[in-house]
Enzyme design. Structure first.
Site, PDB file in Angstrom:
ATOM      1  N   LYS A  82       0.859  -1.184   0.000  1.00 22.14           N
ATOM      2  CA  LYS A  82       0.000   0.000   0.000  1.00 22.14           C
ATOM      3  C   LYS A  82       0.895   1.234   0.000  1.00 22.14           C
ATOM      4  O   LYS A  82       1.751   1.397   0.891  1.00 22.14           O
ATOM      5  CB  LYS A  82      -0.835  -0.030   1.274  1.00 22.14           C
ATOM      6  CG  LYS A  82      -2.243   0.450   1.167  1.00 22.14           C
ATOM      7  CD  LYS A  82      -2.897   0.174   2.528  1.00 22.14           C
ATOM      8  CE  LYS A  82      -4.273   0.724   2.623  1.00 22.14           C
ATOM      9  NZ  LYS A  82      -4.766   0.645   4.009  1.00 22.14           N
TER      10      LYS A  82
HETATM   11  C1  E4P Z   1      -8.116   1.755   4.209  1.00 23.50           C
HETATM   12  O1  E4P Z   1      -7.402   0.930   3.724  1.00 23.50           O
HETATM   13  C2  E4P Z   1      -7.917   2.357   5.548  1.00 23.50           C
HETATM   14  O2  E4P Z   1      -7.219   1.439   6.361  1.00 23.50           O
HETATM   15  C3  E4P Z   1      -9.194   2.648   6.299  1.00 23.50           C
HETATM   16  O3  E4P Z   1     -10.320   2.222   5.605  1.00 23.50           O
HETATM   17  C4  E4P Z   1      -9.256   3.973   6.956  1.00 23.50           C
HETATM   18  O4  E4P Z   1     -10.480   4.093   7.647  1.00 23.50           O
HETATM   19  P1  E4P Z   1     -10.766   5.253   8.695  1.00 23.50           P
HETATM   20  O5  E4P Z   1     -10.985   6.522   7.951  1.00 23.50           O
HETATM   21  O6  E4P Z   1     -11.999   4.814   9.437  1.00 23.50           O
HETATM   22  O7  E4P Z   1      -9.552   5.322   9.592  1.00 23.50           O
END
Ligand code: E4P
Length: 216
Positions: A82
């Site tokens: 990522k």
């Molecule tokens: C995506 O890969 C992120 O880990 C995640 O969905 C972030 O979510 P949040 O905005 O609730 O922290």
């Protein structure tokens, strides 16, 4: 729409994976830091359970991102790196694609970022819904627009609807064309439940027991 778990809590992920409907897990540095564990151990354990584990780099320049990404991707073939949607993230993406590493570009907040990441070679893009809602806009519009653009221009990059905060986000992401929704465990448990299922089952079982002469 495929279903991923957005968490780094290996025990809870295992309890959900056992139910049979999950094919991936996404993590991020915040989720990893909550565990107090060594990230690579977590990635390895998760990669044994599901076919996609997103492991996010914490380096900020392209060269260090590539080095970190190669370490993660060597842990297991199910690891997807990522990268953040930054200039260095895009530079690292190009180098990693040439090396055959699968990449999920994260922190996507506009359709143009999604299109650019896709054209730069991203296998997955992660538009964040909840964080857009948090600042007073309608996050689901982003999923709809990215889905429309990718369909119109025949782009094969998969859309992971991220930052899902409640069951309505999950259903709307599916209706809006997300290929995958990554869902926190607290929301997944809610998605499984319906009061009429519990009431219906109780009635079926009590009728059955009555007809069989079992005391209820
Ligand atoms: C995506 O890969 C992120 O880990 C995640 O969905 C972030 O979510 P949040 O905005 O609730 O922290």
């Amino acid at each position: 729409m495929r279903i991923f778990i957005d968490s780094a809590d290996v025990d809870e992920i295992k309890r959900i994976v056992e139910l049979g409907f999950v094919s991936g897990v996404t993590t991020n540095p915040t989720l990893i830091s909550k565990t107090g564990r060594e990230p690579k151990e977590i990635y390895y354990e998760l990669a044994q359970m599901v076919e996609h584990v997103s492991a996010e780099v914490v380096s900020e320049d392209a060269e260090s991102m590539v080095k970190e990404a190669l370490e993660y991707s060597s842990i297991h073939p199910n690891i997807v790196v990522k990268l953040p949607m930054t200039n260095d993230g895009l530079k690292a993406l190009k180098i990693l694609k040439d090396k055959g590493v699968r990449v999920n570009v994260t922190l996507i907040f506009s359709p143009s970022q999604a299109l650019i990441a896709a054209r730069a070679g991203a296998d997955f893009v992660s538009p964040f819904i909840g964080r857009i809602d948090d600042i007073g806009y309608y996050g689901m519009d982003l999923i709809k627009q990215v889905s429309q653009i990718f369909t119109l221009h025949d782009i094969s990059t998969q859309i992971i609807a991220a930052s899902i905060r409640h069951p309505v986000h999950f259903v709307e992401a599916a209706l809006s064309g997300a290929h995958i929704a990554t869902v926190p465990p607290a929301v997944i448990w809610k998605l499984l439940k319906h009061p009429l299922t519990d009431i219906g089952l109780e009635k079926f079982l009590s009728d059955w027991k009555k007809s069989m002469g079992v005391n209820v």
